[in-house]
Design a protein around this motif. Sequence first.
Motif, mmCIF file in Angstrom:
data_model
loop_
_atom_site.group_PDB
_atom_site.id
_atom_site.type_symbol
_atom_site.label_atom_id
_atom_site.label_comp_id
_atom_site.label_asym_id
_atom_site.label_seq_id
_atom_site.Cartn_x
_atom_site.Cartn_y
_atom_site.Cartn_z
ATOM 1 N N ALA A 26 69.497 48.508 52.956
ATOM 2 C CA ALA A 26 68.567 47.351 52.509
ATOM 3 C C ALA A 26 69.702 47.409 51.476
ATOM 4 O O ALA A 26 68.489 46.339 50.647
ATOM 5 C CB ALA A 26 67.708 48.572 52.017
ATOM 6 N N LEU A 27 70.264 47.905 50.782
ATOM 7 C CA LEU A 27 70.670 47.869 49.111
ATOM 8 C C LEU A 27 71.321 46.667 48.780
ATOM 9 O O LEU A 27 70.938 46.075 48.722
ATOM 10 C CB LEU A 27 71.504 49.171 48.587
ATOM 11 N N LYS A 33 69.796 38.897 48.686
ATOM 12 C CA LYS A 33 68.696 38.140 48.555
ATOM 13 C C LYS A 33 68.361 38.381 46.705
ATOM 14 O O LYS A 33 67.930 36.763 46.689
ATOM 15 C CB LYS A 33 67.667 38.706 48.839
ATOM 16 N N VAL A 34 68.590 39.174 46.362
ATOM 17 C CA VAL A 34 68.860 38.838 44.714
ATOM 18 C C VAL A 34 69.712 37.479 43.739
ATOM 19 O O VAL A 34 68.885 36.885 43.338
ATOM 20 C CB VAL A 34 69.068 40.267 43.572
ATOM 21 N N PHE A 35 71.078 37.345 44.799
ATOM 22 C CA PHE A 35 71.739 37.097 43.879
ATOM 23 C C PHE A 35 71.027 35.363 44.619
ATOM 24 O O PHE A 35 71.458 34.096 44.308
ATOM 25 C CB PHE A 35 73.082 37.110 45.332
ATOM 26 N N SER A 122 64.284 34.782 54.648
ATOM 27 C CA SER A 122 65.412 36.121 56.156
ATOM 28 C C SER A 122 65.688 37.376 55.691
ATOM 29 O O SER A 122 65.517 37.466 54.466
ATOM 30 C CB SER A 122 66.570 34.814 56.200
ATOM 31 N N TRP A 123 65.194 37.831 56.494
ATOM 32 C CA TRP A 123 65.990 39.383 55.792
ATOM 33 C C TRP A 123 64.876 40.627 55.499
ATOM 34 O O TRP A 123 64.939 41.639 55.759
ATOM 35 C CB TRP A 123 67.025 39.904 55.213
ATOM 36 N N LEU A 124 64.018 39.009 55.313
ATOM 37 C CA LEU A 124 62.898 40.163 54.621
ATOM 38 C C LEU A 124 61.938 40.729 55.765
ATOM 39 O O LEU A 124 61.669 41.952 55.215
ATOM 40 C CB LEU A 124 61.219 39.100 53.853
ATOM 41 N N ILE A 184 59.768 53.588 49.473
ATOM 42 C CA ILE A 184 59.607 53.380 48.400
ATOM 43 C C ILE A 184 59.827 51.877 47.037
ATOM 44 O O ILE A 184 58.740 50.807 47.438
ATOM 45 C CB ILE A 184 58.835 54.417 47.311
ATOM 46 N N PRO A 185 61.142 52.062 47.021
ATOM 47 C CA PRO A 185 62.288 50.990 46.389
ATOM 48 C C PRO A 185 62.368 50.215 47.123
ATOM 49 O O PRO A 185 62.189 48.850 46.947
ATOM 50 C CB PRO A 185 62.980 51.545 45.839
ATOM 51 N N VAL A 186 62.061 49.987 48.456
ATOM 52 C CA VAL A 186 62.325 49.138 49.240
ATOM 53 C C VAL A 186 60.849 48.063 49.518
ATOM 54 O O VAL A 186 61.172 46.794 49.064
ATOM 55 C CB VAL A 186 62.568 48.771 50.658
ATOM 56 N N SER A 187 60.284 49.224 48.972
ATOM 57 C CA SER A 187 58.587 48.070 49.379
ATOM 58 C C SER A 187 58.092 47.571 48.785
ATOM 59 O O SER A 187 58.291 46.260 47.932
ATOM 60 C CB SER A 187 57.378 49.538 49.558
ATOM 61 N N VAL A 188 58.697 47.806 46.832
ATOM 62 C CA VAL A 188 58.715 47.062 45.586
ATOM 63 C C VAL A 188 59.011 45.529 45.762
ATOM 64 O O VAL A 188 58.851 45.169 45.566
ATOM 65 C CB VAL A 188 59.044 48.155 44.930
ATOM 66 N N ALA A 189 60.600 45.996 45.906
ATOM 67 C CA ALA A 189 61.355 44.424 46.617
ATOM 68 C C ALA A 189 61.107 43.612 47.496
ATOM 69 O O ALA A 189 60.885 42.233 47.047
ATOM 70 C CB ALA A 189 62.627 45.427 47.145
#
Length: 229
Positions: A26-27, A33-35, A122-124, A184-189
């Motif tokens: 996930a990280l 995705k950020v890139f 994609s990938w979301l 939790i952090p993945v949900s925020v992302a």
Amino acid sequence: MMETATSLLELGGPVVLILLAISVAALAVILAKVFQFSSARVGRHAQVRQAVSQWRSGNRTKAAQNLLKDRSLSAALVRSAMDAIQMLDQQPLASQERDIREERLREEISARAADRLFGLASWLKALDLVTQIAPLLGLLGTVLGMIETFQTLQDSGASANPAALAGGIWVALLTTACGLAVAIPVSVAVTWFETRLEKERAALEVLLTGVFTAGAGAPEASVPVSGTP
């Protein structure tokens, strides 16, 4: 610190190992995705809005030229629309024929925008799946741990040690904590990415509408500002 992590892995068992692997994957997806969002300059529309305003005021050549250095997704789509409309203007077409071609062009640009936004999305769904299964895996580990703890309690009979029982319970609850720590952090992302996409979609609709309505001979007006920062 490494000893603590190793100890947690040993206590949590295979469920914690699975959660660790999921968190690493996930990280990696989140960083990619950020890139991708950064490369597409999602949410950066100041220069594009200025160009559309110039386009609507009649300075079309300068408006298209101002977008050549902008590498954002919105700039590429708006510039394509501007170039195509300028090509239409150079052709000796009847009013009805021009309207038909412009409508087809608008549909083509809209389809291209939808395709680019689909690529950004994609990938979301995979990340959203992580937010759902990580707590469930943690709960599964807790249930299995509790079963093992109560089996030990049953085997011990009257000589059961309350301290050992409590230790078994907290170890079982460890997997639930790990599952929540991943989810939790993945949900925020995921929420952040989806929000940016919705704002980008709304901004593109406003900007492209500004280009096409001006091309159809609409009165001069400034382009509405969307809620995209």
